[in-house]
Design an enzyme around this catalytic site. Sequence first.
Site, short mmCIF file in Angstrom:
data_model
loop_
_atom_site.label_atom_id
_atom_site.label_comp_id
_atom_site.label_asym_id
_atom_site.label_seq_id
_atom_site.Cartn_x
_atom_site.Cartn_y
_atom_site.Cartn_z
N ASP A 1 15.62 53.46 37.42
CA ASP A 1 14.05 52.76 37.43
C ASP A 1 13.75 52.15 36.50
O ASP A 1 14.29 52.45 35.16
CB ASP A 1 13.37 54.03 37.90
CG ASP A 1 13.08 55.06 36.78
OD1 ASP A 1 14.13 55.64 36.58
OD2 ASP A 1 12.06 55.41 36.54
N GLU B 1 12.78 58.14 36.04
CA GLU B 1 12.56 58.73 34.70
C GLU B 1 11.34 58.18 34.07
O GLU B 1 10.55 59.20 33.54
CB GLU B 1 13.84 58.11 33.86
CG GLU B 1 13.54 58.91 32.55
CD GLU B 1 12.76 58.09 31.54
OE1 GLU B 1 12.61 58.71 30.39
OE2 GLU B 1 12.50 56.80 31.60
#
Lengths: 421, 421
Positions: free
Chosen positions: A102, A167
């Site tokens: 991400d 994350e």
Amino acid sequence: MKNYQSLVHSWIQENNEIGIELLQQLVRNRSVQANEYEAQQVMVNHLKKLDLEIDEWEVEGDIFNHPYFCSTRKQFLKSPNVVAVKRGKGKGKSIILNGHIDVVPEGDVTQWSDDPYSGKIIKGKMYGRGTTDMKGGTVSLLLAIQALKELGIELKGDIIFQSVIEEESGGAGTLETIIRGYKADAAIIPEPTNMKIFPKQQGSMWFRLTIKGRSAHGGTRYEGVSAIEKALPVISAIQALEKVRNSRIVDPLYENKPIPIPINLGVIRGGDWPSSVADEVIIEGRIGVAPDEAMSHAQEELKQCLKDLEEQDPWFKKYPVGLDWFGARWVPGTIDEEHPLMAILQKKFQQVKNIKPRIEASPWGTDGGLLEKVGGIPVIVFGPGTTEIAHFPNEYIELDRMFEVAEIIALTLIDWCGVNN
Amino acid sequence: MKNYQSLVHSWIQENNEIGIELLQQLVRNRSVQANEYEAQQVMVNHLKKLDLEIDEWEVEGDIFNHPYFCSTRKQFLKSPNVVAVKRGKGKGKSIILNGHIDVVPEGDVTQWSDDPYSGKIIKGKMYGRGTTDMKGGTVSLLLAIQALKELGIELKGDIIFQSVIEEESGGAGTLETIIRGYKADAAIIPEPTNMKIFPKQQGSMWFRLTIKGRSAHGGTRYEGVSAIEKALPVISAIQALEKVRNSRIVDPLYENKPIPIPINLGVIRGGDWPSSVADEVIIEGRIGVAPDEAMSHAQEELKQCLKDLEEQDPWFKKYPVGLDWFGARWVPGTIDEEHPLMAILQKKFQQVKNIKPRIEASPWGTDGGLLEKVGGIPVIVFGPGTTEIAHFPNEYIELDRMFEVAEIIALTLIDWCGVNN
């Protein structure tokens, strides 16, 4: 014993293009939160070429009740987590190599000189959101794994490669790998550290304070109680708490940090009319958590700090300052500096770079905190990206650093996991 | 000399219904800003019955460049101002009787027990937005004028009745009456004073402060400069300025006010992310202006206060605190307590109410400041409405107070303007 360094170096130099193409493919897929699917498919397709056991799944089930779960999402459909295992020959130490897929959003596009997802290369730097944080680091891991494969270097221990979601938003992806049972003797996360080695990472949590006042007309403001004025002793108390908490940090890794674990008051808002007395002020901030500190300890200290205000001012006894823990949270991480992986990584760094690595404590958290605090896995954070440019416009990575880290990681894997000579 | 008190009292008692019906008609027309037309037509139709010279016009022209003009409006079409003059027989003192037709919006309707524009009467109170602020006071004026007419009491001096727009938004209506040439020897404004007599009114102005910081990640907050922290000395400096300004107020009218002319910091907002260092804080407030103080003097003092910060902290030298004067503004007003109109009004109050009136300084401004500072007309503020309920849900007026004020005003007009006996 073969000259692994020379072999690995040559293979990576000759196969730069593999890394560049993979990074471009990853960067050109805008894998912001809830949009990770296409980038993960790029990842899976690449992993298939490396003869790994691939596990791709959508996060669901028990994770939502886990005490370390932190996300605003209610489901993770079409946001797969990916883990790929390279089984060792046995009797070696295992390792997790973890990178997140991400990226944070590109923000104001007008501040970018080019398309934020261009993957364009100018003077050895590739540009685009996620190049530095942290698709470039992930490509270093994959180049390292591929180099070993292509060179026929068979390890004793297992390599567990992880491409995780979330994350940037609380770590649900890495938490899920732990819940699913992935463990190892140690882990490396190539977040953008400017090639520094971080055995410790500061954790952090967001909090929201609600300070009450009582409204009145500004012309008779003495008939009310200003929440803006009541916010002042709250801010002072938190500044004092920050001092106390930081006075305890004696780790030499922090000797160059003026405030090792800051408490940042980042947002303030209160009142809705210039000529009315504000009846509420909201302050939002983040509290840094020391690498070896329990999140709950930091929470308790802030709670007590606000409680102490009640002795100073009866107003706070009547209207205690509200405290909510909301939004993002990063678990702190620490690895013993004498841990054998630390020694190996430093040695390999020096071999490749011909200089000693800088060892520091990071001012920000990574998924390493979860691996350590929940999974019990010692973690080192070390990667090729540029810290200062992460989350900023015109994010880039220096490709040479990406290849150097690939080399250092490959050599570290050989020593850590062991080979059959 | 006739017993005017008895005559006026009887006429008003016998004609209560005229006042009640007129007030209901006015209240049922929602005359919020830019919507004053219908209520002003009710006014004009009523004035026609009183044989007055009616002047109804739309504000335009020079007013937009007047130094005391304060409005966000660019035009006032369909928002007429109304002035109606009752010519005296000559050689008497003239008086302006000023009431504003505009009302503040009703706000959250769910907080009202009934339709905010019902005009419903319960136990001697009429309810609705504008009853207290200040259509009730205006009806007192009109009842007084009508009583004199019906009783055949002819005054020497002129009565200049004004029904103005825009009092709640900067006073453009009253300013326009001055520009149009309406003058008098004194004025009365029946704003809601709880029947207290206000020879002085606090003025006020809104201001906006912009405090700069420098952004950084919260985990390394020492690399930035927090605008929230920089706001603290700004707030302290303003608190100190408020002390200095109020220490100068020695007028006994203020002896019961803890802070005669408060500086209220009503709004604060800054930063946009809990884990970033805030790079800007905005504070909005209102500064009280003493009855005999020039607006520009108050502005100058606040400006200097911010300037002084630059000596304390080089940051402010580099990034001076921004100061804007925006939004609403009310000019302060004062009349000599020895002014003959003060003596007459107090005497008439005592005759009607059989108690001494309370003389105070108002904590808020009215259009009286404009009449005095721009028109040079001494003004007394005195009216029947309930201060505390102005601008609030379930606004009401006690009808008996409205009739009492009508009586007091009528008797005051007789003494001030004089009669041919």
